[in-house]
Enzyme design. Structure first.
Site, short mmCIF file in Angstrom:
data_model
loop_
_atom_site.label_atom_id
_atom_site.label_comp_id
_atom_site.label_asym_id
_atom_site.label_seq_id
_atom_site.Cartn_x
_atom_site.Cartn_y
_atom_site.Cartn_z
N GLN A 58 16.15 -9.66 -6.66
CA GLN A 58 15.38 -10.76 -6.09
C GLN A 58 14.07 -10.97 -6.85
OE1 GLN A 58 13.19 -8.75 -2.34
NE2 GLN A 58 15.43 -8.71 -2.20
N HIS A 60 9.96 -13.14 -6.22
CA HIS A 60 9.06 -13.91 -5.35
C HIS A 60 8.19 -14.82 -6.20
CE1 HIS A 60 10.30 -10.93 -2.43
NE2 HIS A 60 9.72 -9.97 -3.11
N GLU A 78 3.39 -7.51 -4.31
CA GLU A 78 3.60 -6.34 -3.46
C GLU A 78 3.49 -5.07 -4.28
OE1 GLU A 78 7.45 -7.21 -1.91
OE2 GLU A 78 8.47 -6.87 -3.79
N HIS A 136 13.35 -7.74 -9.35
CA HIS A 136 13.36 -6.36 -8.89
C HIS A 136 14.44 -6.13 -7.83
CE1 HIS A 136 10.73 -8.57 -6.09
NE2 HIS A 136 11.14 -7.71 -5.16
N ARG A 156 16.96 -14.64 -3.69
CA ARG A 156 17.99 -13.70 -4.13
C ARG A 156 18.72 -14.26 -5.34
NH1 ARG A 156 18.44 -12.86 1.48
NH2 ARG A 156 19.98 -14.55 1.67
#
Length: 267
Positions: A58, A60, A78, A136, A156
């Site tokens: 996936q 972001h 993150e 990642h 995804r």
């Protein structure tokens, strides 16, 4: 300013045996434990993640990319701190070599993207910072703490044939087909105070005992605290491993001199 409510999230890839101090209810596979973001630190989300299978490959978006795409949420950066592993545990982050979007799309469609990722063998104490646009995946047999922007946008790219929606157009458009910067992953020592992250959206440290004066000054405003060993006191409230709490500033907290904890604040 107090202990945050938690939400245990069942996942098919979760675990029925969790690392202490957590315990999965009988018959449930818990994949995540979320701490509800408090009103004084709404931009950050802390959760524990527990895996028995690989999670999807996936990516972001950044804040700007999320806004441009018409998303109702912001982007996401993150970081992960590994706290427990099973033999063979790995994290997939970034690619072995630079690839273009056309190659990435073809690899996502036929499954080769899994092998194009760098799968890092991990152990407790391994730390990774995952900037937006980094492709990642979390492997099986990993338990970790994730600190992130409070966002639910996940694109995804590949899901091992599971019957879930993929987001190839949106995901490929924001993906960087390149290796992870080596400075963004390292192993932290078992003891001592260590800076974990200092980025655009949050700053985080792992503490042993209380912070020194210089570090305390950097955490004078609203923050989150995550005890890892020993206790942290917030007024009359005792915080233990497995808890997460918000505090108006570092001076509101009393630390066990030999305890370990994580503190994080918005940047």
């Amino acid at each position: 300013m107090s202990k945050l409510p938690t939400r245990a999230v069942e996942k098919p890839w979760g675990k029925d045996v969790l690392p202490a101090p957590f315990a999965a209810p009988a018959g449930q596979r818990i994949g995540e434990i979320w701490f509800e973001p408090p009103a004084d630190v709404p931009s950050l989300l802390v959760k524990y993640i527990f895996t028995s299978e690989k999670l999807s490959v996936q990516v972001h978006p950044t804040d700007a990319q999320a806004k441009a795409a018409g998303e109702t949420d912001n982007g996401k950066e993150e970081c992960w701190l590994v706290i427990a592993t099973e033999p063979g545990a790995t994290l997939g982050v970034g690619f072995h070599e630079a690839i273009d979007h056309e190659t990435m799309r073809a690899a996502a469609l036929d499954g080769r993207i899994e092998d194009m990722l760098v799968w890092y063998p991990v152990q407790p104490g391994d730390f990774f910072y995952i900037p937006a646009n980094t492709v990642h995946a979390i492997g099986a047999g990993v338990s970790l703490i994730e600190i992130q922007q409070n966002s639910d946008i996940t694109y995804r790219l590949y899901d091992y044939g599971r019957p879930r929606e993929l987001h190839l157009d949106a995901g490929i458009a924001v993906s960087r087909g390149e290796p992870l910067d080596p400075s963004l992953h390292r192993h932290i020592p078992d003891r001592g105070t260590v800076e974990l992250a200092s980025g655009k959206y949050f700053t985080a440290h792992r503490l042993e005992g209380a912070p020194d004066a210089a570090l305390a000054a950097d955490y004078a405003g609203p923050l989150l605290v995550i005890p890892r060993s020993g206790e942290v006191r917030l007024g009359d409230e005792v915080l233990k491993p497995g808890d997460c709490a918000s505090a108006p500033g570092i001076d509101a907290l009393t630390f066990d001199p030999e305890g370990l904890s994580i503190i994080v604040r918005p940047a």
